[in-house]
Design an enzyme around this catalytic site. Structure first.
Site, PDB file in Angstrom:
ATOM      1  CG  HIS A 292       0.853   5.585  -5.679  1.00 38.56           C
ATOM      2  ND1 HIS A 292       2.176   5.275  -5.880  1.00 38.56           N
ATOM      3  CD2 HIS A 292       0.267   4.471  -5.193  1.00 38.56           C
ATOM      4  CE1 HIS A 292       2.385   4.013  -5.510  1.00 38.56           C
ATOM      5  NE2 HIS A 292       1.237   3.514  -5.092  1.00 38.56           N
ATOM      6  CG  ASP A 294      -1.144   0.766  -6.085  1.00 42.07           C
ATOM      7  OD1 ASP A 294       0.043   0.958  -5.785  1.00 42.07           O
ATOM      8  OD2 ASP A 294      -2.083   0.949  -5.301  1.00 42.07           O
ATOM      9  CG  ASP A 404       1.754   2.320  -1.376  1.00 42.83           C
ATOM     10  OD1 ASP A 404       1.585   2.270  -0.155  1.00 42.83           O
ATOM     11  OD2 ASP A 404       1.002   1.748  -2.182  1.00 42.83           O
ATOM     12  CG  HIS A 614       4.385  -1.156  -4.288  1.00 46.99           C
ATOM     13  ND1 HIS A 614       4.671  -0.063  -5.053  1.00 46.99           N
ATOM     14  CD2 HIS A 614       3.127  -0.956  -3.840  1.00 46.99           C
ATOM     15  CE1 HIS A 614       3.632   0.750  -5.062  1.00 46.99           C
ATOM     16  NE2 HIS A 614       2.680   0.229  -4.337  1.00 46.99           N
TER      17      HIS A 614
END
Length: 1080
Positions: A292, A294, A404, A614
Site C-alpha cells: 500500500h 499512499d 484504507d 484518500h
C-alpha cells in the site's frame, strides 16, 4: 483364568533403572519463553548468539568499497542522466546527509576480495537510515532500499565475483518510509532539518544456514509464546526451540546445521522451498503480497513516484527468488508514473504481469476517498483506472481494492458492477472505535439493490508483517465462519511503500510447515490470486449475509471538513468539468472545425482524480501535499479557462459582462428550466429565464402593485425583518430568530431557537488530529457572540443584512444574510455568505439551525442519491453517526413539510433531534500545522419547502452550486446552437441528467491506440434517479441519432434501446444510475 494353569511372572524391563538418577524439575515455562528472543535478537547478547554467525565474511571501506557523493541542489530529485553530470566528492561511512527531502547520489565502486569470491551468497548492504534506490552503471533502477535495518541488502550479480572493480549508484532520499515527522511521532509535521547517517556500506558473505535458523527460531519461538499452554503443540514448540538454543555453539557451523535439523521436528522438512505448499491438505488462509503506497500523505507526490519504483522493483526481485510469491497492486496513477519516469521498471512489471505473478487490481485511478467525490467522479475513477489496465495489461480488474479509505459510499456496489467489478476488499472498518462491524465476508448492497461480494480480512490489516498472530487472527477473528471460513492475509510493508520482504515469505513458509506437521495453526497457502479467492467465495454468494447501504466508518469524521480550500477546489473542478464536457460535446457535433479537447480533459480529470486520493481530499496530508494540489488545481482551472474561451468564441459569446439586460444572455449548464436573478455589471440585475443552454435575460421589473418585491426594515433597535412574497425573516445579532413561511402559514424556526447560529467546539481527538473529531467535542459547545447587525443592501431585487463576530482575539467572521425577490412557483430561500478569517488551534466552527420539524431520520445527498440517517441516539450505532457526510444538501422533513440546508463547498453535517448543524472549519495542527489557517468564503442557504423531500431540494442544490453565468452575445453569436438543450430529459422530476460527453472510443476522440475505436460519433449521457422511487421519462434529442444503447460505466454497449423521431424512453429503479450511448 481357568483353574490349574501355570503363570510365568513378567520381568521388569532392563532399560528402566531401579535407582533414580537424580532430581529432574518441571520446566519453568515463563523463563524458558523469555529466553528465546535472546538467541536471535540484537542486544547485549548479539556477539554471543546466532547473530554473531550471520556472515562468513565482511569487506568494508577501501580498497573493497569506495564511495563518492553528489548532493542534488535545492531539494530537487534529478534523473539518473542529470545526476551523472554532478561533481562527486569522496564520502565515507559515518557521515550525515540532509536536510529533509534532499537527494544525495552515491557512486560506489566495489571489488569483492579474493577470500569472498567463492562464497555462495554475496550481498552489498547499505544502510543510510533512509530510503534509497540501487541503480546500475548504465542507468537502470534495480532495487529499493528502506534503511534503519530494514531492506538494506542488494544481492550482488554473479559478474561481480571476478575480483575486478565494478561501479553502481545509490540514490539516497533524505526521508524515512514515513517521511520526516518531528519528535518521533509519525503524524507530526515534518522536521525540515533532519539528517541521516550512513551507517553501513559493506560487502557481506551471508551464512544462509544461520539466516534460515534465525527465521526457524523466530517462528517456533512465536508458537511457544502464542499457542495456549494447555495444548501439546505449545509444549512441543518450547521443547524444540529450547533444543535448538542448547545445540548452538558459537563459531561452530555444524551446530547451526544441527539446529536446523531439530527445527524440522516442528516445521517439517520442506520449508526451504515453495514445495512446502504442495501438500494436499486444505488451506483456510490465502496469502497475497501487497504494497500500500499512499499516493501522498506524509510525503509529496514527487516522493511517491520514487516509492513506487523502489517498492515494485523489490517485488519483481522477490518473484525471481520465490516462485510462490504473488503480488496485488492497485492505483493506475502509480502505474502511469512508473511508465513515465522509470520505463525499464515498467517493462519489468509488465513481464511479471504476463507471468501471472504481478496483479494490477482495484480498477480505479487511485485509491480514492468515497465520501466526498461526486458521483461522476467515482465513475471516472473507474473509467480511467479500468481503461489504463485494459490498455497496458490487456484486462480489467474484477475486484475493487480499497483497504484504507475512511468510509464507503452507499452507491459503491452499483458503480462497481457498472465498472465490471463484482468483488470488493477493504478492512478499514476494523478501526471503528465505537461498534464492532459484525461481518467478515458478506454481500454488500447499494441503494438501488446492486450487490458485490465484500471481504474484510480478519487479520484486520492490509500491511501484515506475516507474524504468527496475523495467521492466527485470520481465523480467530473471522466473523462469518458459518457461511465461509476462509480469508485473505494481505502482507507487506505499506502506507509508505516497501511491500513484502524475503523475511515475510520465509515466515509464511514456516507457518504452512507448522500447520502440516503439528497443526493448530490455520493452514496458509501461497500462490493463488485475489481473483482465485473470490472465485471460491462467489460459489457461496447465495448464502452470504447482506449489508444494505453505506459502510459508515466510526472514526476519521473530521475528514469531512479539514482542508477547506482543497474541498472547495474539488467541488469547483467537478462542476467545471461537467460544464466543459457538455459544451464541448455540443460544439464537436455542430462545428466540424472544432475538435473535442480530449487531451486537456484527460489531464484535468486525471488531476482531479489524483487529488481525490484518500488522504489528499479528506485533508490528512502534510502541508507540502496541499502546496502540490493547489498548484495542480490552478493548472486545472487555467486549462478550463482556456477551453471556455475557445467555446465562447466558437458560439459567438463573450465573457465581457453586460451592463444592461437587453445586451445579455445567461449560460445554463443544467438540464431543466430555470428562472434566476442574475447580476449585471454596474450593479443592476436581470432575470434569466428559460430551458436552453443559453437563456435570455430580461430586466428585473417590479410586480404590478407598488410594493417592492423584497424589503428590509429595522423594526426595533437591532432587529431586522427581510420579506418577500414567500418568506418573512427576522434577524437579530446575526441570527434568524424567526423564519415564517407565508404560503404554508407556519414558522420554520423552533420556538426560542436561533438559526444561522455560529457555535465553536474544542476539537482535541484521542490522536489523529486532522482525521478525527470525537463525540465528546459536543460537550464543549460555546456560542460565538455576534456583533450588531446592519443593513448592507436594499435593492429592488435583493436585500441583505451584515453582522461581524469575533470568534477569538485571532479570528473573526462576517456573515451576510440575503433574501431575493421570489418567483411564483419557485421556492425561495434565505442565503448566507460568510467570510471567515480563521487562526484557531484545535477548534471546530459550525453553524446551527433549530427547525420546527420532527423526524427520526434526516436525509443527506450522496453520490446519485440520498442516505437517511438517524436523528437520535437510541443505540451506539445511532450515536456513532454524530457527524456525517453530505454533499450539496441535507434535509429534515416530516409529513407535509421540511427544511433543507444547501451549501456550496461543505461536506460535514449533523442532525440531532430537530437541530441541523453544518460544519464549517477545523484547525488541527498535525500533520499540517497550518491547516485551514487564513481566509475562507462559504455559502449556505435555508430552503423551507412544502411536502416531503423532493425535486425542489435536489434541483435547488444543483442550482445553488451552478448559478447561471451572464455573458454577452458577440457579432458571430449563433443563437441556434445553445438556445435549446440538444438532449433533454422530461418525465418524473426525480430523474437527473447529470452528464453529457463524447464517447471514449469515438475515432475522433480516442487517444488510446491499444483499445479498439468506434467509427462515427457518439454521445454518452448519464441519468440517475435521485429520490428513491421507480421513475420514468423520455429523452429527446435534436441530434441525428441512429442507434441508442444502454451501456455500463465503461461505455460497453448493452441492450439496444428503441428510438423514434429523436425520442426514447427510460425507466429507472430507485437510485439507479443509467448510462446511454447515442450513436450519431
Amino acid at each position: 483364568m481357568m483353574g490349574g494353569e501355570s503363570i510365568t511372572p513378567r520381568i521388569a524391563t532392563a532399560d528402566y533403572p531401579v535407582q533414580a538418577r537424580g532430581p529432574i524439575g518441571k520446566r519453568i515455562s515463563k523463563i524458558y519463553k523469555e529466553r528465546i528472543e535472546h538467541f536471535y535478537r540484537p542486544g547485549q547478547w548479539e556477539k554471543q548468539n546466532l547473530l554473531a554467525m550471520m556472515y562468513e565474511g565482511v569487506a568494508s571501506g577501501p580498497p573493497h568499497v569506495k564511495l563518492w557523493t553528489w548532493p542534488a541542489p535545492d531539494l530537487t530529485r534529478p534523473t539518473f542522466e542529470e545526476a551523472m553530470k554532478g561533481e562527486y566528492r569522496p564520502a565515507q561511512v559515518g557521515e550525515r546527509f540532509g536536510p529533509s527531502w534532499a537527494t544525495h547520489w552515491f557512486r560506489i565502486v566495489i571489488r569483492v576480495p579474493k577470500e569472498l569470491t567463492g562464497k555462495k551468497d554475496l550481498e552489498f548492504q547499505w544502510d543510510s537510515n533512509s530510503e534509497g534506490m540501487v541503480w546500475s552503471e548504465d542507468g537502470k533502477p534495480l532495487q529499493g532500499l528502506t534503511g534503519g535495518g530494514e531492506r538494506v541488502e542488494w544481492i550482488l550479480p554473479e559478474s561481480f565475483r571476478d575480483g575486478e572493480e565494478h561501479t553502481f549508484y545509490i540514490e539516497m532520499a533524505c526521508n524515512s518510509m514515513f517521511g520526516n515527522p518531528a519528535g518521533g511521532d509519525t503524524i507530526q509535521p515534518p522536521d525540515p532539518n533532519k539528517t541521516f547517517q550512513l551507517a553501513k556500506a559493506d560487502i557481506c558473505a551471508v551464512n544462509m544456514d544461520a539466516r534460515q535458523l534465525w527465521i526457524d527460531s523466530w517462528i517456533i519461538g512465536d508458537a511457544a509464546r502464542e499457542f495456549p499452554e494447555d495444548s501439546w503443540e505449545q509444549h512441543e514448540a518450547l521443547n524444540v526451540v529450547t533444543d535448538i538454543i542448547d545445540a548452538f555453539s558459537l563459531g561452530d557451523p555444524e551446530s547451526i546445521k544441527k539446529g536446523r535439523k531439530i527445527a524440522q521436528r516442528f516445521i517439517g522438512s520442506k520449508v526451504d522451498s515453495a514445495k512446502v505448499y504442495d501438500s494436499d491438505t486444505t488451506p483456510e488462509v490465502f496469502g497475497i503480497g501487497h504494497c500500500h503506497i499512499d499516493t501522498c500523505w506524509l510525503w509529496p507526490w514527487a516522493e511517491t513516484k520514487r516509492k513506487v519504483a523502489r517498492s515494485w522493483l523489490n517485488q519483481c526481485d522477490l518473484m525471481d527468488r520465490y516462485p510462490e510469491h504473488n503480488f496485488a497492486c492497485s492505483q493506475a496513477q502509480q502505474f502511469k508514473w512508473l511508465k513515465q519516469y522509470y520505463p525499464s521498471a515498467f517493462d519489468r512489471v509488465k513481464e511479471k504481469v504476463k507471468e501471472g505473478r504481478f496483479h494490477p487490481i482495484g480498477g480505479s485511478w487511485i485509491e480514492h476517498d468515497t465520501n466526498l467525490p461526486s458521483g461522476e467522479s467515482l465513475v471516472r475513477q473507474f473509467l480511467y483506472g479500468q481503461r489504463f489496465f485494459e490498455s497496458h495489461f490487456g484486462e480489467r480488474s474484477r475486484t475493487f481494492w480499497l483497504p484504507d479509505t475512511f468510509g464507503y459510499s452507499s452507491q459503491l456496489p452499483q458503480l462497481c458492477r457498472l465498472a465490471g467489478m463484482d468483488r470488493f476488499l477493504t478492512q478499514k472498518l476494523s478501526w471503528n472505535n465505537i461498534n464492532n462491524f459484525p461481518h467478515t465476508t458478506f454481500n454488500w448492497v447499494a441503494l438501488d439493490g446492486s450487490q458485490v461480494i465484500c471481504h474484510m480480512p480478519p487479520s484486520e490489516t492490509y500491511t501484515a508483517e506475516a507474524e504468527f498472530g496475523d495467521v492466527k487472527r485470520s481465523i480467530t477473528q473471522h466473523k462469518s465462519m458459518d457461511q465461509d471460513h476462509t480469508s485473505l492475509l494481505i502482507f507487506g510493508k505499506g502506507d509508505g511503500g516497501g511491500g513484502p520482504t524475503w523475511q515475510h515469505i520465509e515466515k509464511l513458509r514456516r507457518f504452512r510447515g507448522i500447520s502440516d506437521k503439528v497443526g493448530r495453526l490455520p493452514r496458509l497457502h501461497m500462490g493463488n490470486t485475489v481473483d482465485d479467492f473470490f472465485d471460491k467465495l462467489q460459489k457461496k454468494a447465495g448464502s452470504l449475509v447482506t449489508w444494505y447501504g453505506e459502510l459508515y466508518f466510526e472514526l476519521h469524521r473530521g475528514t469531512y471538513t479539514t482542508q477547506a480550500k482543497n474541498k472547495l477546489n474539488n467541488r469547483r473542478s467537478e462542476l467545471m468539468l461537467r460544464d466543459i464536457e457538455l459544451l464541448a460535446t455540443i460544439a464537436s457535433i455542430r462545428h466540424s472545425s472544432y475538435s473535442y479537447p480530449k487531451e486537456d480533459l484527460d489531464f484535468m480529470w486525471e488531476a482531479v482524480l489524483l487529488c481525490q486520493f484518500h488522504d489528499c481530499l479528506p485533508g490528512s496530508c502534510i502541508e507540502m501535499c496541499y502546496d502540490d494540489s493547489d498548484e495542480l488545481y490552478a493548472e486545472v482551472f487555467e486549462r478550463g479557462k482556456k477551453l471556455f474561451k475557445q467555446l465562447y468564441e466558437l458560439f459567438g459569446i463573450s465573457e465581457v459582462q453586460p451592463t444592461t439586460a437587453e445586451g445579455a444572455v445567461a449560460l445554463n449548464t443544467l438540464p431543466w428550466h430555470r428562472k434566476e436573478i442574475v447580476e449585471l455589471a454596474g450593479g443592476g440585475a436581470g432575470v434569466a429565464c428559460g430551458s436552453g443552454n443559453l437563456v435570455h435575460v430580461k430586466r428585473f421589473k417590479q410586480s404590478s402593485h407598488s410594493d417592492k418585491a423584497v424589503t428590509v426594515k429595522e423594526t426595533r433597535k437591532g432587529v431586522f425583518v427581510l420579506q418577500n412574497d414567500q418568506l418573512t425573516v427576522q434577524v437579530e445579532k446575526g441570527c434568524i430568530t424567526s423564519l415564517f413561511d407565508r404560503k404554508a402559514g407556519r414558522e420554520v424556526i423552533a420556538k426560542g431557537g436561533k438559526a444561522n447560529h455560529l457555535v465553536i467546539f474544542d476539537d482535541k481527538p484521542l490522536y489523529w488530529q486532522a482525521w478525527d473529531v470525537e463525540v465528546y467535542h459536543l460537550d464543549t459547545r460555546k456560542e460565538v457572540p455576534y456583533g450588531e447587525t446592519e443593513i448592507l443592501e436594499d435593492t429592488d431585487h435583493r436585500v441583505s443584512v451584515v453582522t461581524t463576530a469575533r470568534i477569538s482575539d485571532e479570528s473573526s467572521i462576517k456573515t451576510v444574510l440575503s433574501l431575493s425577490a421570489a418567483f411564483e412557483g419557485q421556492q425561495s430561500y434565505v442565503e448566507c455568505t460568510a467570510t471567515v478569517d480563521w487562526h484557531e488551534t484545535m477548534k471546530f466552527l459550525k453553524v446551527e439551525f433549530p427547525v420546527e420539524v420532527r423526524n427520526t431520520e434526516a436525509s443527506y445527498e450522496t453520490q446519485y442519491g440520498l442516505v437517511r440517517r438517524p436523528t437520535h441516539y437510541n443505540t451506539t450505532w445511532d450515536m456513532a453517526k454524530f457527524e456525517v457526510c453530505c454533499h450539496k444538501f441535507a434535509d429534515l422533513s416530516e409529513y407535509g413539510y421540511g427544511v433543507s440546508i444547501l451549501n456550496d463547498c461543505k461536506y460535514g453535517f449533523a442532525t440531532c433531534g430537530n437541530l441541523m448543524r453544518l460544519s464549517l472549519l477545523r484547525s488541527p495542527k498535525a500533520p499540517d500545522a497550518h491547516a485551514d489557517m487564513g481566509q475562507h468564503t462559504i455559502r449556505w442557504a435555508i430552503l423551507p419547502h412544502q411536502g416531503s423531500l423532493g425535486p425542489t431540494t435536489v434541483r435547488a442544490g444543483h442550482n445553488f452550486n451552478s448559478p447561471m453565468k451572464v455573458v454577452s452575445p458577440g457579432q458571430a453569436f449563433d443563437a441556434t446552437s445553445l438556445s435549446t438543450h440538444p438532449v433533454k430529459l422530461e418525465g418524473d422530476k426525480s430523474l437527473v441528467l447529470d452528464c453529457v460527453k463524447r464517447g471514449e472510443d469515438d475515432e475522433d476522440v480516442s487517444r488510446d491506440s491499444n483499445i479498439p475505436r468506434r467509427k462515427g460519433k457518439s454521445v454518452i449521457i448519464r441519468i440517475y434517479e435521485s429520490l428513491g422511487g421507480r421513475s420514468s421519462g423520455t429523452v429527446t434529442t435534436t441530434w441525428n441519432v441512429d442507434k441508442v444503447f444502454k451501456t455500463n460505466a465503461l461505455e460497453d454497449d448493452g441492450d439496444s434501446v428503441d428510438i423514434k423521431d429523436g425520442n426514447f424512453s427510460v425507466t429507472l429503479r430507485p437510485f439507479e444510475v443509467a448510462t446511454y450511448r447515442l450513436q450519431l
